[in-house]
Design a protein around this motif. Structure first.
Motif, PDB file in Angstrom:
ATOM      1  N   TYR A  15     -59.914 113.429 111.222  1.00  0.00           N
ATOM      2  CA  TYR A  15     -59.380 114.385 112.197  1.00  0.00           C
ATOM      3  C   TYR A  15     -58.197 115.150 111.622  1.00  0.00           C
ATOM      4  O   TYR A  15     -58.040 116.354 111.847  1.00  0.00           O
ATOM      5  N   TRP A  16     -57.374 114.469 110.857  1.00  0.00           N
ATOM      6  CA  TRP A  16     -56.201 115.130 110.266  1.00  0.00           C
ATOM      7  C   TRP A  16     -56.643 116.206 109.261  1.00  0.00           C
ATOM      8  O   TRP A  16     -56.106 117.309 109.258  1.00  0.00           O
ATOM      9  N   ASP A  17     -57.635 115.878 108.427  1.00  0.00           N
ATOM     10  CA  ASP A  17     -58.150 116.876 107.468  1.00  0.00           C
ATOM     11  C   ASP A  17     -58.733 118.076 108.203  1.00  0.00           C
ATOM     12  O   ASP A  17     -58.580 119.222 107.770  1.00  0.00           O
ATOM     13  N   GLY A  18     -59.430 117.829 109.310  1.00  0.00           N
ATOM     14  CA  GLY A  18     -59.978 118.907 110.125  1.00  0.00           C
ATOM     15  C   GLY A  18     -58.878 119.809 110.660  1.00  0.00           C
ATOM     16  O   GLY A  18     -58.980 121.043 110.609  1.00  0.00           O
ATOM     17  N   LEU A  19     -57.805 119.191 111.154  1.00  0.00           N
ATOM     18  CA  LEU A  19     -56.682 119.969 111.683  1.00  0.00           C
ATOM     19  C   LEU A  19     -56.031 120.809 110.589  1.00  0.00           C
ATOM     20  O   LEU A  19     -55.767 122.007 110.769  1.00  0.00           O
ATOM     21  N   ILE A  20     -55.806 120.204 109.424  1.00  0.00           N
ATOM     22  CA  ILE A  20     -55.139 120.918 108.327  1.00  0.00           C
ATOM     23  C   ILE A  20     -56.016 122.063 107.822  1.00  0.00           C
ATOM     24  O   ILE A  20     -55.519 123.164 107.530  1.00  0.00           O
ATOM     25  N   THR A  21     -57.329 121.824 107.740  1.00  0.00           N
ATOM     26  CA  THR A  21     -58.253 122.894 107.301  1.00  0.00           C
ATOM     27  C   THR A  21     -58.218 124.044 108.297  1.00  0.00           C
ATOM     28  O   THR A  21     -58.155 125.224 107.897  1.00  0.00           O
ATOM     29  N   VAL A  54     -46.356 124.780 112.113  1.00  0.00           N
ATOM     30  CA  VAL A  54     -47.420 124.732 111.097  1.00  0.00           C
ATOM     31  C   VAL A  54     -46.839 124.281 109.756  1.00  0.00           C
ATOM     32  O   VAL A  54     -47.423 123.434 109.058  1.00  0.00           O
ATOM     33  N   ASP A  55     -45.664 124.816 109.407  1.00  0.00           N
ATOM     34  CA  ASP A  55     -45.040 124.417 108.137  1.00  0.00           C
ATOM     35  C   ASP A  55     -44.691 122.938 108.139  1.00  0.00           C
ATOM     36  O   ASP A  55     -44.893 122.239 107.126  1.00  0.00           O
ATOM     37  N   ILE A  56     -44.191 122.432 109.274  1.00  0.00           N
ATOM     38  CA  ILE A  56     -43.845 121.007 109.363  1.00  0.00           C
ATOM     39  C   ILE A  56     -45.100 120.142 109.230  1.00  0.00           C
ATOM     40  O   ILE A  56     -45.087 119.107 108.553  1.00  0.00           O
ATOM     41  N   LEU A  57     -46.200 120.591 109.853  1.00  0.00           N
ATOM     42  CA  LEU A  57     -47.447 119.815 109.745  1.00  0.00           C
ATOM     43  C   LEU A  57     -47.932 119.752 108.297  1.00  0.00           C
ATOM     44  O   LEU A  57     -48.437 118.726 107.833  1.00  0.00           O
ATOM     45  N   PHE A  58     -47.769 120.860 107.576  1.00  0.00           N
ATOM     46  CA  PHE A  58     -48.179 120.842 106.160  1.00  0.00           C
ATOM     47  C   PHE A  58     -47.278 119.925 105.334  1.00  0.00           C
ATOM     48  O   PHE A  58     -47.729 119.281 104.388  1.00  0.00           O
ATOM     49  N   ILE A  60     -45.853 117.218 106.529  1.00  0.00           N
ATOM     50  CA  ILE A  60     -46.316 115.861 106.868  1.00  0.00           C
ATOM     51  C   ILE A  60     -47.589 115.541 106.090  1.00  0.00           C
ATOM     52  O   ILE A  60     -47.802 114.414 105.644  1.00  0.00           O
ATOM     53  N   ASP A  61     -48.437 116.561 105.908  1.00  0.00           N
ATOM     54  CA  ASP A  61     -49.687 116.354 105.156  1.00  0.00           C
ATOM     55  C   ASP A  61     -49.397 115.927 103.725  1.00  0.00           C
ATOM     56  O   ASP A  61     -50.100 115.071 103.166  1.00  0.00           O
ATOM     57  N   LEU A  64     -48.487 112.311 103.869  1.00  0.00           N
ATOM     58  CA  LEU A  64     -49.664 111.474 104.158  1.00  0.00           C
ATOM     59  C   LEU A  64     -50.562 111.342 102.941  1.00  0.00           C
ATOM     60  O   LEU A  64     -51.203 110.304 102.733  1.00  0.00           O
ATOM     61  N   ASN A  65     -50.628 112.403 102.127  1.00  0.00           N
ATOM     62  CA  ASN A  65     -51.456 112.348 100.922  1.00  0.00           C
ATOM     63  C   ASN A  65     -50.970 111.265  99.965  1.00  0.00           C
ATOM     64  O   ASN A  65     -51.767 110.654  99.257  1.00  0.00           O
ATOM     65  N   PHE A  66     -49.666 111.037  99.944  1.00  0.00           N
ATOM     66  CA  PHE A  66     -49.119 109.980  99.081  1.00  0.00           C
ATOM     67  C   PHE A  66     -49.415 108.591  99.642  1.00  0.00           C
ATOM     68  O   PHE A  66     -49.356 107.609  98.901  1.00  0.00           O
TER      69      PHE A  66
END
Lengths: 75, 184
Positions: A15-21, A54-58, A60-61, A64-66
């Protein structure tokens, strides 16, 4: 599994990848319009707040990737 | 200058590549996945056109010299720079599609010329790769239908050759249609 580690094939990650995409596609449309036309809506408070969210979500992404597992040849 | 720096945010576009990871984790039939990929490639194409339209408008606003080819009727006047944002965007988008097809754009200064040259070269590359990929995916989407048609053709020919009764032939055809409709 250590604490605060996310599985790469978990539902949350999907779901997170879907949101980021989705947000990346939205950015792809909005940012060139903003640079070329400098529209009036880009100076409104709601748009500026949306942009920062949007910038904050990126950001956080990136964190999360780490903390996400990867699939190696042993599965 | 601050507005131009915002273009750096376009770097986030690389996250769109996660789409294939999401698609692989969904339990869809092969044909449905191929159809979703076709929609994905088409939307990438639209994104490319949108980006190039915005860059084109940004370039022509530097000098306000460019006249759209449909205004080149002897008077060499255009009102595009005074029109609404929607009209300007649609005009730029329209001319980027025309440029994609290799049409004349009428660039009036070196920067516009360089941009149009690059766009035409990219258009040739994208045309070959993107539409080649989409046509391959279309064959995957219609693969099941083609296999079914082949089976029905073989069955029809065999039934005709062995002079089967019409009633039995129709029952066999119904069996094929039923198994095809309930195939997963």
């Amino acid at each position: 599994m250590p604490k605060f580690i996310i599985r790469t094939n978990s539902k949350f990650r999907l779901y997170w990848d879907g949101l980021i995409t989705f947000l990346a596609i939205v950015n792809l449309f909005i940012i060139p319009l903003e640079v070329a036309w400098i529209p009036k809506y880009s100076e409104t408070l709601s748009y500026i707040v949306f942009d920062y969210i949007v910038d904050i979500l990126f950001l956080i992404d990136i964190v999360l990737n780490f903390r996400t597992t990867i699939m190696d040849k042993y599965g | 200058m601050v507005e131009e720096l915002k273009i750096v945010k376009i770097g986030k576009i690389h996250t769109i590549s996660r789409f294939f990871k999401i698609l692989n984790s969904l339990s869809l039939k092969e044909q449905n996945k191929a159809f979703v990929k076709i929609c994905y490639y088409f939307s990438i194409f639209l994104c490319y056109l949108h980006l190039s339209a915005c860059i084109w408008y940004y370039i022509i606003r530097w000098h306000d010299q460019w006249i759209p080819p449909f205004n080149l009727d002897g008077y060499k006047y255009t009102s595009i720079y005074e029109e609404s944002m929607l009209y300007q965007y649609l005009s730029s988008f329209y001319y980027m599609i025309a440029c994609f097809g290799g049409n004349e754009m009428g660039p009036l200064n070196p920067l516009e010329c360089i941009y149009i040259i690059l766009m035409m070269v990219f258009a040739a590359i994208i045309n070959a790769n993107l539409f080649g990929e989409m046509s391959f995916l279309m064959t995957v989407v219609s693969k099941t239908q083609m296999e079914f048609q082949l089976k029905v053709d073989v069955a029809n020919t065999t039934m005709h050759n062995i002079n089967l009764e019409n009633k039995v032939q129709e029952e066999i055809r119904q069996y094929f249609r039923f198994t095809q409709a309930t195939l997963y």
